[in-house]
Scaffold this active site. Structure first.
Site, PDB file in Angstrom:
ATOM      1  N   ASP A  36       0.729  -1.274   0.240  1.00 56.54           N
ATOM      2  CA  ASP A  36      -0.065   0.039  -0.204  1.00 56.54           C
ATOM      3  C   ASP A  36       0.865   1.297   0.111  1.00 56.54           C
ATOM      4  OD1 ASP A  36       0.721  -0.294   2.821  1.00 56.54           O
ATOM      5  OD2 ASP A  36      -1.301   0.105   3.471  1.00 56.54           O
ATOM      6  N   SER A  67     -12.837   4.347  27.768  1.00 58.73           N
ATOM      7  CA  SER A  67     -12.643   3.010  27.154  1.00 58.73           C
ATOM      8  C   SER A  67     -13.304   2.045  27.976  1.00 58.73           C
ATOM      9  CB  SER A  67     -11.204   2.866  26.855  1.00 58.73           C
ATOM     10  OG  SER A  67     -10.858   1.202  26.775  1.00 58.73           O
ATOM     11  N   SER A 125      -6.185  -0.575  15.705  1.00 67.30           N
ATOM     12  CA  SER A 125      -5.971   1.125  15.756  1.00 67.30           C
ATOM     13  C   SER A 125      -6.650   1.730  14.297  1.00 67.30           C
ATOM     14  CB  SER A 125      -4.362   1.402  15.696  1.00 67.30           C
ATOM     15  OG  SER A 125      -3.787   0.844  14.180  1.00 67.30           O
ATOM     16  N   ASP A 169      -5.425  -0.146   6.104  1.00 67.06           N
ATOM     17  CA  ASP A 169      -6.294  -0.537   6.908  1.00 67.06           C
ATOM     18  C   ASP A 169      -7.535   0.282   7.112  1.00 67.06           C
ATOM     19  OD1 ASP A 169      -4.156  -2.354   7.430  1.00 67.06           O
ATOM     20  OD2 ASP A 169      -3.177  -1.246   9.098  1.00 67.06           O
TER      21      ASP A 169
HETATM   22  C1  GLA Z   1       0.155  -2.617   8.433  1.00 66.29           C
HETATM   23  C2  GLA Z   1       0.048  -1.081   7.745  1.00 66.29           C
HETATM   24  C3  GLA Z   1      -0.685  -1.081   6.332  1.00 66.29           C
HETATM   25  C4  GLA Z   1       0.040  -2.175   5.771  1.00 66.29           C
HETATM   26  C5  GLA Z   1       0.549  -3.465   6.036  1.00 66.29           C
HETATM   27  C6  GLA Z   1       1.424  -4.131   5.368  1.00 66.29           C
HETATM   28  O1  GLA Z   1      -0.893  -3.128   8.780  1.00 66.29           O
HETATM   29  O2  GLA Z   1      -0.807  -0.275   8.920  1.00 66.29           O
HETATM   30  O3  GLA Z   1      -0.925   0.187   6.124  1.00 66.29           O
HETATM   31  O4  GLA Z   1       1.427  -1.386   5.065  1.00 66.29           O
HETATM   32  O5  GLA Z   1       1.075  -3.440   7.648  1.00 66.29           O
HETATM   33  O6  GLA Z   1       0.807  -4.633   4.198  1.00 66.29           O
END
Ligand code: GLA
Length: 385
Positions: A36, A67, A125, A169
């Site tokens: 990404d 929380s 997160s 993510d």
């Molecule tokens: C983590 C990062 C993502 C991506 C993955 C590896 O999850 O938050 O942005 O780079 O690692 O694919």
């Protein structure tokens, strides 16, 4: 009582008013790892594990957030966003990112809780930041798009947590649709939804329970190696602005200038982009077996070339490989150095496989792995109170 009801009740007891409710899921990634931030392709999807946020304006400049899972509350002013501890950083980072865009965020009251295991590689997160940002956008009617919320959530990690993550993510948490995966193009920052409906198979995550303390510095190092590679490639090929623009041929032509370390890392990324596009084609024709083969290839690329695996993850994938006709795809998932493997497994073999993994993993590492069966779910959304 549902989680939404528990969170709502807690909110009402604490703040004596009715909240708005929002749900923000964690994610998996089927293939396209460490692509990404190289403007490449990834194939993530939101899952049926999420945070629920209950939120309402506080009426002043203070944010009061509780929380439920940690039984811990924080209060801070919108005008005093100092880097704090752990989860507070994520929330302050989101508010900071709104403010940097000149958006008029006001104080909020909030209770949140959920069932995404922290450190399990399901991106709790991103769910935290996306849910929090989405909720703020809704309750103050700021009118920003889902894509902007994703970028705000990503910015929180960059500026307040120090992890230079890509956008996968956050994108997955915000744009996913039930029973489908996203083919995410990180160059155009756009997606296609691909149906993922295989009733005889299940997606099973096996949690190594390893949480590597070097994960975020090693992540930033990998990112730098890729940037160095692009810089060197660009000297000969002005069209290369990210590894997305690079080909295997270009890499082999400049192998000496790149040096072994950078060459191997960049080659992994270029090949992972090819694999991910091929995986999308296989999915469209229903060839889950071919798809699974690519997942295994990705794992060994991540382990041997990109060097982000660990003995426990390699062990789990090797075990899956022994049952290849049943576990048709398996690989480490996410940033690496711990967390889960993702497995596509025949439904009827799940319990036998779990028993076997439990016994062998325990015999070797003296700890029990975790197991999570996940379903592909909708991205962040409002929930009726
Ligand atoms: C983590 C990062 C993502 C991506 C993955 C590896 O999850 O938050 O942005 O780079 O690692 O694919």
């Amino acid at each position: 009582m549902s989680l939404a009801a528990v969170i709502t009740e807690d909110f009402i007891n604490r703040f004596h008013k009715k909240p708005s409710l929002f749900m923000a899921p964690g994610r998996i990634n089927l293939i396209g790892e460490h692509t990404d931030y190289n403007e490449g392709f990834a194939m993530p999807a939101a899952i049926d594990r999420h945070f629920i946020f209950a939120m309402a304006p506080s009426g002043n400049d203070r944010c009061n957030v509780f929380s439920k899972d940690l039984q811990e509350g924080v209060t801070f002013s919108l005008y005093d966003l100092n880097h704090g501890e752990a989860w507070i950083n994520y929330l302050m980072g989101v508010i900071d990112a709104f403010q940097r865009r000149g958006l008029a965020v006001r104080g909020i009251d909030c209770v949140f809780g959920g069932d995404i295991p922290a450190g399990g590689g399901m991106s709790s997160s991103a769910a935290l930041c996306c849910g929090f940002g989405f909720a703020i956008n809704e309750i103050f009617k700021l009118g920003i798009s889902r894509l902007e919320v994703a970028k705000i959530a990503q910015s929180a990690e960059h500026h307040f947590v120090g992890a230079m993550v890509g956008v996968m993510d956050q994108y997955a948490s915000l744009f996913s649709k039930k029973d489908s995966v996203l083919l995410l193009d990180c160059k155009t920052v756009s997606h296609q939804h691909l149906p993922f409906n295989f009733p005889d198979y299940e997606i099973l995550l096996v949690d190594s329970t390893i949480k590597h303390s070097l994960a975020s510095s090693a992540y930033n190092d990998r990112r730098e190696s890729c940037e160095t590679g692009v810089h060197l490639l660009n000297k000969k090929n002005a069209t290369v602005r990210s590894l997305r623009d690079a080909s295997r041929v270009m890499l082999f032509e400049q192998q000496d200038e790149l040096g072994e370390e950078i060459f191997v890392k960049c080659l992994y990324v270029v090949e992972e982009n090819i694999r991910t596009q091929r995986a999308a084609d296989l999915l469209k024709t229903g060839d889950l077996k071919g798809f699974g083969d690519l997942m295994y290839q990705t794992h060994w690329g991540l382990s041997q070339a990109y060097d982000v695996s660990c003995p426990e993850l390699d062990f789990l994938v090797s075990l899956a490989e022994e049952f290849r006709s049943e576990v048709i795809g398996s690989r480490m998932m996410g940033g690496g150095f711990g967390g889960c493997t993702i497995n596509i497994i025949q439904k009827e073999r799940v319990s036998v496989f779990k028993e076997m993994v439990l016994a062998k993993y325990f015999a070797t590492f003296k700890k029990e792995p975790g197991f999570y069966s996940v379903k592909l779910s909708d991205g962040v959304h409002s929930v009726a109170v």
